[in-house]
Design a protein around this motif. Structure first.
Motif, mmCIF file in Angstrom:
data_model
loop_
_atom_site.group_PDB
_atom_site.id
_atom_site.type_symbol
_atom_site.label_atom_id
_atom_site.label_comp_id
_atom_site.label_asym_id
_atom_site.label_seq_id
_atom_site.Cartn_x
_atom_site.Cartn_y
_atom_site.Cartn_z
ATOM 1 N N ARG A 282 0.839 -1.189 0.000
ATOM 2 C CA ARG A 282 0.000 0.000 0.000
ATOM 3 C C ARG A 282 0.877 1.242 0.000
ATOM 4 N NH1 ARG A 282 -4.456 -0.022 4.517
ATOM 5 N NH2 ARG A 282 -5.294 1.565 3.111
ATOM 6 N N GLN A 283 0.336 2.323 -0.513
ATOM 7 C CA GLN A 283 1.081 3.573 -0.625
ATOM 8 C C GLN A 283 0.403 4.652 0.194
ATOM 9 O OE1 GLN A 283 1.110 5.161 -4.589
ATOM 10 N NE2 GLN A 283 2.225 7.015 -4.027
ATOM 11 N N ILE A 284 1.178 5.377 1.006
ATOM 12 C CA ILE A 284 0.654 6.565 1.674
ATOM 13 C C ILE A 284 0.709 7.700 0.656
ATOM 14 C CG2 ILE A 284 1.008 8.252 3.506
ATOM 15 C CD1 ILE A 284 2.171 5.993 5.208
ATOM 16 N N ILE A 285 -0.450 8.239 0.345
ATOM 17 C CA ILE A 285 -0.548 9.245 -0.716
ATOM 18 C C ILE A 285 -0.201 10.631 -0.184
ATOM 19 C CG2 ILE A 285 -2.129 10.386 -2.320
ATOM 20 C CD1 ILE A 285 -3.737 7.701 -2.283
ATOM 21 N N ASP A 286 -0.807 11.005 0.913
ATOM 22 C CA ASP A 286 -0.599 12.339 1.458
ATOM 23 C C ASP A 286 -1.029 12.346 2.915
ATOM 24 O OD1 ASP A 286 0.151 14.963 1.546
ATOM 25 O OD2 ASP A 286 -1.422 15.714 0.229
ATOM 26 N N PHE A 287 -0.668 13.400 3.638
ATOM 27 C CA PHE A 287 -1.037 13.509 5.055
ATOM 28 C C PHE A 287 -1.095 14.974 5.437
ATOM 29 C CE2 PHE A 287 3.537 13.336 4.828
ATOM 30 C CZ PHE A 287 3.951 14.329 5.697
ATOM 31 N N ALA A 288 -1.757 15.263 6.567
ATOM 32 C CA ALA A 288 -1.851 16.625 7.073
ATOM 33 C C ALA A 288 -2.061 16.589 8.576
ATOM 34 C CB ALA A 288 -3.004 17.378 6.399
ATOM 35 N N VAL A 289 -1.234 17.328 9.306
ATOM 36 C CA VAL A 289 -1.385 17.452 10.758
ATOM 37 C C VAL A 289 -2.394 18.550 11.047
ATOM 38 C CG1 VAL A 289 -0.210 17.972 12.927
ATOM 39 C CG2 VAL A 289 0.972 16.670 11.154
ATOM 40 N N ALA A 290 -3.314 18.308 11.980
ATOM 41 C CA ALA A 290 -4.320 19.307 12.341
ATOM 42 C C ALA A 290 -3.648 20.543 12.937
ATOM 43 C CB ALA A 290 -5.314 18.716 13.341
ATOM 44 N N PRO A 291 -4.244 21.720 12.787
ATOM 45 C CA PRO A 291 -3.648 22.950 13.322
ATOM 46 C C PRO A 291 -3.345 22.900 14.814
ATOM 47 C CG PRO A 291 -5.371 23.497 11.768
ATOM 48 C CD PRO A 291 -5.439 22.007 11.953
ATOM 49 N N ASP A 292 -4.154 22.140 15.606
ATOM 50 C CA ASP A 292 -3.864 22.033 17.042
ATOM 51 C C ASP A 292 -2.819 20.955 17.338
ATOM 52 O OD1 ASP A 292 -5.224 19.639 16.741
ATOM 53 O OD2 ASP A 292 -6.924 20.199 18.006
ATOM 54 N N GLU A 293 -2.334 20.283 16.294
ATOM 55 C CA GLU A 293 -1.272 19.271 16.381
ATOM 56 C C GLU A 293 -1.650 18.074 17.241
ATOM 57 O OE1 GLU A 293 2.337 21.333 17.487
ATOM 58 O OE2 GLU A 293 2.649 21.983 15.417
ATOM 59 N N ALA B 290 -4.124 13.305 9.798
ATOM 60 C CA ALA B 290 -4.945 12.642 8.785
ATOM 61 C C ALA B 290 -4.038 12.164 7.669
ATOM 62 C CB ALA B 290 -5.995 13.602 8.234
ATOM 63 N N TYR B 291 -4.342 10.978 7.122
ATOM 64 C CA TYR B 291 -3.559 10.528 5.977
ATOM 65 C C TYR B 291 -4.413 9.707 5.027
ATOM 66 C CZ TYR B 291 -2.946 5.817 8.036
ATOM 67 O OH TYR B 291 -3.158 4.559 8.550
ATOM 68 N N ASP C 83 -11.775 -1.356 -6.612
ATOM 69 C CA ASP C 83 -13.131 -1.821 -6.381
ATOM 70 C C ASP C 83 -13.530 -2.826 -7.465
ATOM 71 O OD1 ASP C 83 -13.723 -0.387 -8.670
ATOM 72 O OD2 ASP C 83 -14.917 1.153 -7.657
ATOM 73 N N ALA C 84 -14.801 -3.253 -7.457
ATOM 74 C CA ALA C 84 -15.258 -4.286 -8.394
ATOM 75 C C ALA C 84 -15.158 -3.836 -9.849
ATOM 76 C CB ALA C 84 -16.702 -4.674 -8.068
ATOM 77 N N GLU C 85 -15.166 -2.521 -10.068
ATOM 78 C CA GLU C 85 -15.056 -2.005 -11.430
ATOM 79 C C GLU C 85 -13.615 -1.717 -11.828
ATOM 80 O OE1 GLU C 85 -17.491 1.433 -11.741
ATOM 81 O OE2 GLU C 85 -19.363 0.378 -11.292
ATOM 82 N N GLY C 86 -12.690 -2.023 -10.950
ATOM 83 C CA GLY C 86 -11.287 -1.764 -11.248
ATOM 84 C C GLY C 86 -10.841 -0.351 -10.961
ATOM 85 N N LYS C 87 -11.665 0.435 -10.259
ATOM 86 C CA LYS C 87 -11.313 1.804 -9.918
ATOM 87 C C LYS C 87 -10.451 1.822 -8.651
ATOM 88 C CE LYS C 87 -14.017 3.347 -13.189
ATOM 89 N NZ LYS C 87 -13.446 3.905 -14.451
ATOM 90 N N ALA C 88 -9.526 2.783 -8.610
ATOM 91 C CA ALA C 88 -8.613 2.872 -7.470
ATOM 92 C C ALA C 88 -9.364 3.242 -6.198
ATOM 93 C CB ALA C 88 -7.528 3.896 -7.751
ATOM 94 N N LEU C 89 -9.140 2.467 -5.132
ATOM 95 C CA LEU C 89 -9.721 2.749 -3.827
ATOM 96 C C LEU C 89 -8.708 3.483 -2.953
ATOM 97 C CD1 LEU C 89 -11.618 -0.556 -2.936
ATOM 98 C CD2 LEU C 89 -12.650 1.706 -3.289
ATOM 99 N N VAL C 90 -9.212 4.427 -2.195
ATOM 100 C CA VAL C 90 -8.395 5.187 -1.259
ATOM 101 C C VAL C 90 -9.083 5.167 0.098
ATOM 102 C CG1 VAL C 90 -7.455 7.470 -0.708
ATOM 103 C CG2 VAL C 90 -7.506 6.691 -3.087
ATOM 104 N N ARG D 254 -8.421 10.338 -9.922
ATOM 105 C CA ARG D 254 -7.416 11.329 -10.323
ATOM 106 C C ARG D 254 -6.046 10.672 -10.285
ATOM 107 N NH1 ARG D 254 -7.682 15.901 -6.115
ATOM 108 N NH2 ARG D 254 -7.663 14.078 -4.787
ATOM 109 N N PRO D 255 -5.146 11.018 -11.205
ATOM 110 C CA PRO D 255 -3.791 10.466 -11.120
ATOM 111 C C PRO D 255 -3.061 11.064 -9.922
ATOM 112 C CG PRO D 255 -3.909 12.126 -12.846
ATOM 113 C CD PRO D 255 -5.315 11.906 -12.366
ATOM 114 N N TRP D 256 -2.399 10.211 -9.140
ATOM 115 C CA TRP D 256 -1.641 10.702 -7.987
ATOM 116 C C TRP D 256 -0.291 11.175 -8.478
ATOM 117 C CZ3 TRP D 256 -4.527 11.736 -4.172
ATOM 118 C CH2 TRP D 256 -5.650 10.957 -3.901
ATOM 119 N N THR D 257 -0.115 12.479 -8.542
ATOM 120 C CA THR D 257 1.114 13.051 -9.063
ATOM 121 C C THR D 257 1.928 13.662 -7.933
ATOM 122 O OG1 THR D 257 -0.082 15.100 -9.517
ATOM 123 C CG2 THR D 257 0.119 13.525 -11.322
ATOM 124 N N SER D 258 3.122 14.135 -8.273
ATOM 125 C CA SER D 258 4.025 14.650 -7.248
ATOM 126 C C SER D 258 3.558 16.004 -6.748
ATOM 127 C CB SER D 258 5.440 14.778 -7.807
ATOM 128 O OG SER D 258 5.591 16.002 -8.501
#
Length: 365
Positions: free
Chosen positions: A135-146, A150-151, A158-165, A187-191
């Motif tokens: 599995r790949q960690i796509i992105d993350f964000a720390v809440a303002p109160d630290e 979230a990641y 899925d059953a249709e071959g679509k990427a699940l996140v 959406r393509p996961w880009t840099s």
């Protein structure tokens, strides 16, 4: 030639600044990464506060002591990652890319399927979480109160071959995790060089926004969803993009055509004028001011676009002096970049970074 002119100008400025010290003075033929401090008081001149070896990406820590940087190796086409200490005047290599905490000088490193907290003073890592191999960690964000992290992580198809996140939220004290949502996102996961924002915490840390596919008739559309921390409920919003609020929640940014609008809690709206719309805005840590990127169209044939780094508050706006020396290659060829606000909100920092050559465009992750 333009970069050399900037460099020679910087040498003259450095000679006039008493008490300033700079790391690794370069030979004249070498391009450098210069760090500029720009004051919101226009009576104070812009200053060069750092002169570093060429880097391709940079982000300043909230305490202004450390700079996260990345370098792209031309031969291997691989990134290497560093933290520069302005007090010790030295680089420390770290094990992966990442982001600063919102308030403290701590860094989160993303390496493969692991997120780790990095202490730049002790130079130690502490693993926060690890997802399953494959599995790949796509992105993350720390809440303002630290208090929470979230990641997003890939979760097969899925059953249709679509990427699940999957969206998770971790309590940073207990390290307990909660699975918030599982959804498709085609959406393509880009840099990050595309500057795409995948997660947005409300300044109160009470709500989290993210994109997910929604079925609209026979088509899929990318819509913003909202997770409420207290209730745990998920709402589909009507937003085409993430909202953006000042740290005190008194001002919300909105857009109408090419105009930026500021809305206060009473519903009063202030138009900031034609041509005020900006991209990737960053709020000052206090008060009601933003810095953002503004595009001015292509230079001519090709993909380059002239950009400006714009400061905006309710009373005035201005562009970084000399910004028109820089160009932007589809947000990939880094040149002048906003890298962070000062703690007091009275100045901000911009880096003149080494460009990423266009021929590397399709090779980036």
């Amino acid at each position: 030639m333009k970069r050399l002119l900037i460099y020679f100008a910087s040498i003259i400025i450095l000679s006039l600044l008493p008490g300033k010290s700079f790391a690794h003075q370069p030979p004249l033929e070498q391009p450098r990464t210069l760090i500029y401090q720009i004051f919101t008081d226009r009576n104070k001149p812009m200053q060069i506060v750092g002169d570093l070896t060429p880097m391709h990406w940079a982000a300043l820590s909230p305490g202004e002591r450390f700079l996260y940087t990345e370098r792209l190796n031309e031969q291997t086409q691989q990134f290497s990652y560093y933290v520069f200490d302005f007090v010790q005047k030295q680089f420390t290599r770290i094990t992966g890319e990442g982001k600063w905490f919102p308030r403290q000088d701590r860094f989160i490193i993303k390496k493969g399927n692991v997120l780790a907290s990095y202490d730049p003073i002790a130079k130690t890592e502490t693993v926060l979480l690890e997802v399953e191999q494959g599995r790949q960690i796509i992105d993350f964000a720390v809440a303002p109160d630290e208090k929470r992290l979230a990641y997003l992580a890939t979760a097969g198809k899925d059953a249709e071959g679509k990427a699940l996140v999957q969206l998770y939220v971790q309590n940073l004290s207990s390290l307990e995790q909660t699975l918030v949502d599982t959804f498709t996102d085609t959406r393509p996961w880009t840099s990050k060089y595309h500057n795409r924002e995948n997660l947005y915490w409300l300044p109160t840390s009470g709500k989290l926004f993210y994109f997910a596919d929604q079925i609209m008739g026979e088509k899929r559309a990318h819509k913003v969803k909202q997770w409420d921390r207290e209730s745990g409920e998920i709402f589909l919003t009507a937003f085409p993009q993430f909202p953006s609020y000042s740290p005190d929640m008194e001002i919300q940014v909105g857009f109408k055509d090419n105009v930026m609008l500021w809305k206060d809690p009473t519903g009063q709206t202030i138009s900031l004028g034609e041509g005020s719309r900006m991209q990737t805005i960053q709020w000052a840590p206090a008060g009601h001011a933003v810095v953002g990127i503004q595009g001015f169209g292509a230079l001519a044939a090709g993909w380059d676009e002239k950009i400006g780094i714009r400061y905006q508050d309710a009373a005035k706006h201005f562009y970084m002096p000399g910004i028109y020396e820089g160009t932007d290659f589809r947000k990939l060829q880094d040149n002048f970049r906003f890298i962070g606000w000062a703690k007091d909100g009275k100045s901000f920092y911009v880096a003149d970074l080494a460009p990423i050559p266009g021929e590397w465009y399709h090779r980036l992750p």
